[in-house]
Enzyme design. Structure first.
Site, PDB file in Angstrom:
ATOM      1  N   HIS A  72       0.827  -1.207   0.000  1.00  0.00           N
ATOM      2  CA  HIS A  72       0.000   0.000   0.000  1.00  0.00           C
ATOM      3  C   HIS A  72       0.861   1.257   0.000  1.00  0.00           C
ATOM      4  O   HIS A  72       0.575   2.234  -0.701  1.00  0.00           O
ATOM      5  CB  HIS A  72      -0.927  -0.038   1.209  1.00  0.00           C
ATOM      6  CG  HIS A  72      -1.669   1.236   1.446  1.00  0.00           C
ATOM      7  ND1 HIS A  72      -1.475   2.007   2.557  1.00  0.00           N
ATOM      8  CD2 HIS A  72      -2.594   1.883   0.709  1.00  0.00           C
ATOM      9  CE1 HIS A  72      -2.246   3.067   2.510  1.00  0.00           C
ATOM     10  NE2 HIS A  72      -2.941   3.018   1.391  1.00  0.00           N
ATOM     11  N   GLU A  75       2.196   1.869  -3.375  1.00  0.00           N
ATOM     12  CA  GLU A  75       1.174   2.478  -4.233  1.00  0.00           C
ATOM     13  C   GLU A  75       1.233   4.002  -4.136  1.00  0.00           C
ATOM     14  O   GLU A  75       1.169   4.718  -5.141  1.00  0.00           O
ATOM     15  CB  GLU A  75      -0.218   1.979  -3.838  1.00  0.00           C
ATOM     16  CG  GLU A  75      -1.346   2.615  -4.618  1.00  0.00           C
ATOM     17  CD  GLU A  75      -2.614   2.769  -3.813  1.00  0.00           C
ATOM     18  OE1 GLU A  75      -3.202   3.868  -3.836  1.00  0.00           O
ATOM     19  OE2 GLU A  75      -3.027   1.795  -3.154  1.00  0.00           O
ATOM     20  N   HIS A  76       1.366   4.522  -2.923  1.00  0.00           N
ATOM     21  CA  HIS A  76       1.497   5.968  -2.751  1.00  0.00           C
ATOM     22  C   HIS A  76       2.742   6.495  -3.453  1.00  0.00           C
ATOM     23  O   HIS A  76       2.703   7.542  -4.113  1.00  0.00           O
ATOM     24  CB  HIS A  76       1.576   6.304  -1.255  1.00  0.00           C
ATOM     25  CG  HIS A  76       0.260   6.349  -0.573  1.00  0.00           C
ATOM     26  ND1 HIS A  76      -0.294   7.518  -0.082  1.00  0.00           N
ATOM     27  CD2 HIS A  76      -0.636   5.378  -0.279  1.00  0.00           C
ATOM     28  CE1 HIS A  76      -1.471   7.266   0.482  1.00  0.00           C
ATOM     29  NE2 HIS A  76      -1.688   5.957   0.379  1.00  0.00           N
ATOM     30  N   GLU A 152      -3.637   8.020   7.640  1.00  0.00           N
ATOM     31  CA  GLU A 152      -4.756   7.288   7.027  1.00  0.00           C
ATOM     32  C   GLU A 152      -5.168   6.122   7.910  1.00  0.00           C
ATOM     33  O   GLU A 152      -6.357   5.868   8.114  1.00  0.00           O
ATOM     34  CB  GLU A 152      -4.328   6.801   5.643  1.00  0.00           C
ATOM     35  CG  GLU A 152      -5.414   6.106   4.858  1.00  0.00           C
ATOM     36  CD  GLU A 152      -4.911   5.617   3.514  1.00  0.00           C
ATOM     37  OE1 GLU A 152      -5.517   4.665   2.988  1.00  0.00           O
ATOM     38  OE2 GLU A 152      -3.921   6.172   2.998  1.00  0.00           O
TER      39      GLU A 152
END
Length: 462
Positions: A72, A75-76, A152
């Site tokens: 994840h 991905e950023h 997040e």
């Protein structure tokens, strides 16, 4: 349906075209480049638009202890600069060409997409090829995005009592399966993730022979293949050694946990171990499980809403969900919030009564026909979205299934019988396969949050 879907929330709204009457089954054109990149093209000439998606066979279920959340986080980082592009320039170029782009990470995949006019396909290919093997991965951008991901996690999980319950529930329900780890990563692992972890993950998995390129829309397949060869063809393949996955041991008794967290209301979450399409004993079982979930939770007229929410008023909300398309065996889930004056224990008992009912009484053919028509209409309507057409192909291929299953999916649902629904309920919704989590609400804090989220990063669709 349960709220924790691994697909984007805008799934049914992106590129949605109005006329189902014009929807026709279209051949998918397939090619593989010498470096291993698989390309799948589905022409759809109803409007001069397209969606281009790159799917990588990597997600949280490939991660191991100590680096959970790295897929994840990567991905950023994919939006934060390459050897030729400055941070944020990828998104700027897509926007200047009238398109939109985003990404999402799941347990079994990470995917990136652009929605563009059909004469802008090469823009997408040039950008995606650049970041497939030439990501810059600077320390400055890494530290910034790491803080974004931590924030997040705090807002979406730590400060959300139902999400926190789901996370702890998954860790208890699975003993060995990597599905026990959250996609966003465990807090301790995020604290110790370093740039080298992300760099190694990128080098190993973000290679053409671990990717699938899917294009749907108003395109010429041969032109797509030519442009793909031009931009992706020169990229070097990587030696891929998929990790050995620990098989989930057979569960031998009901599991229970109670989560104490600040919350306004209680919450019940129940999950039964069930197979996915890839490992079911009989090929029809996953489709029967999907129909069972729709019998229970297929809208306002479904049983849970009709009988527990509006009827007996035991639940303020109640739902059920199941996913046939996963790389590993998963769970058939039930969730609910007790109505005012009701307890979590009362709601759990009511959910169990609904399970007993489908096990003891075959679904009435008229009820099944109504639900079947609703489900099939929804699936056919989803096919009217270019984005969904491409996404279904990419998802199936990424988890190791044939994309052609998408063409037979509706037919398989239509063949499910009341006896098959009863059979899977009896076989899989049993106490020895069950995990139950109860959220025990604690007093809400009244103090204002001390920290202000750090700004500067991008948050992408999950």
């Amino acid at each position: 349906m349960l709220r924790r879907s691994i697909v984007p929330r805008l799934l049914l709204s992106i590129l949605l075209l109005p006329s189902l009457a014009t929807l026709a089954a279209t051949e998918v054109h397939e090619r593989r480049l010498d470096n291993g990149l698989k390309i799948l093209v589905k022409p759809d000439h109803r409007a001069p638009i397209l969606t281009s998606q790159v799917w990588y066979r990597i997600g949280s279920s490939y991660e191991y202890g100590g680096i959970t959340g790295v897929s994840h986080l990567l991905e950023h980082m994919m939006f934060q600069g390459t050897e030729r592009l400055a941070p944020g320039e990828f998104s700027r170029i897509v926007a200047e060409n009238g398109g939109e782009e985003n990404a999402f990470t799941g347990r079994d995949y990470t995917a990136y997409y652009q929605n563009l006019a059909n004469d802008r396909l090469e823009v997408s290919f040039e950008l995606e090829a650049e970041r497939m093997r030439h990501l810059k991965l600077s320390e400055k951008e890494f530290l910034k995005e790491l803080e974004v991901v931590k924030e997040e996690r705090r807002t979406r999980t730590d400060d959300d009592p139902q999400s926190l319950t789901y996370e702890r529930f998954s860790a208890v329900a699975y003993d060995a399966s990597p599905y026990r780890n959250p996609v966003i990563g465990w807090p301790g692992d995020l604290e110790q993730l370093g740039l080298d972890d992300v760099r190694d993950w990128y080098r190993l998995w973000y290679a053409p022979n671990n990717a699938i390129l899917v294009v749907a829309g108003d395109v010429d397949p041969e032109l797509v293949f030519t442009l793909a060869e031009k931009h992706f063809g020169p990229l070097a393949a990587e030696t891929i050694r998929p990790p050995k996955t620990r098989a989930e041991p057979e569960q031998i008794g009901e599991k229970r946990l109670r989560v104490q967290a600040p919350a306004k209301e209680s919450y019940v979450l129940m999950g039964y171990k069930t197979p996915s399409l890839a490992d079911a004993d009989e090929p029809w079982e996953p489709y029967a499980l999907e129909m069972l979930s729709s019998i229970l939770d297929g809208g306002d007229s479904a049983r849970l809403s009709r009988e527990l929410v509006r009827g007996a008023r035991i639940a303020a909300s109640a739902g059920a969900g199941y996913r046939a398309f996963e790389r590993l065996p998963g769970l058939f889930l039930f969730e609910g919030v007790p109505a005012k004056g009701q307890t979590a224990e009362t709601l759990e008992a009511a959910l169990r009564d609904q399970i007993t009912r489908v096990q003891s009484e075959p679904v009435d053919p008229a009820e099944l026909e109504r639900v079947r028509n609703q489900v099939i209409a929804a699936k056919v309507f989803e096919r009217d979205s270019l984005f969904y057409q491409a996404m279904q192909i990419g998802l199936l291929e990424t988890i190791g299934l044939d994309w052609r299953l998408a063409d037979t999916y509706v037919d398989r649902l239509a063949e499910v019988t009341p006896e098959q629904i009863q059979a899977v309920a009896r076989k899989y919704l049993t106490p020895e396969r069950l995990t139950v989590a109860i959220l025990d609400p604690q007093p809400m804090e009244t103090t204002q949050a001390a920290a202000t989220p750090q700004q500067g990063g991008q948050t992408h669709v999950r």
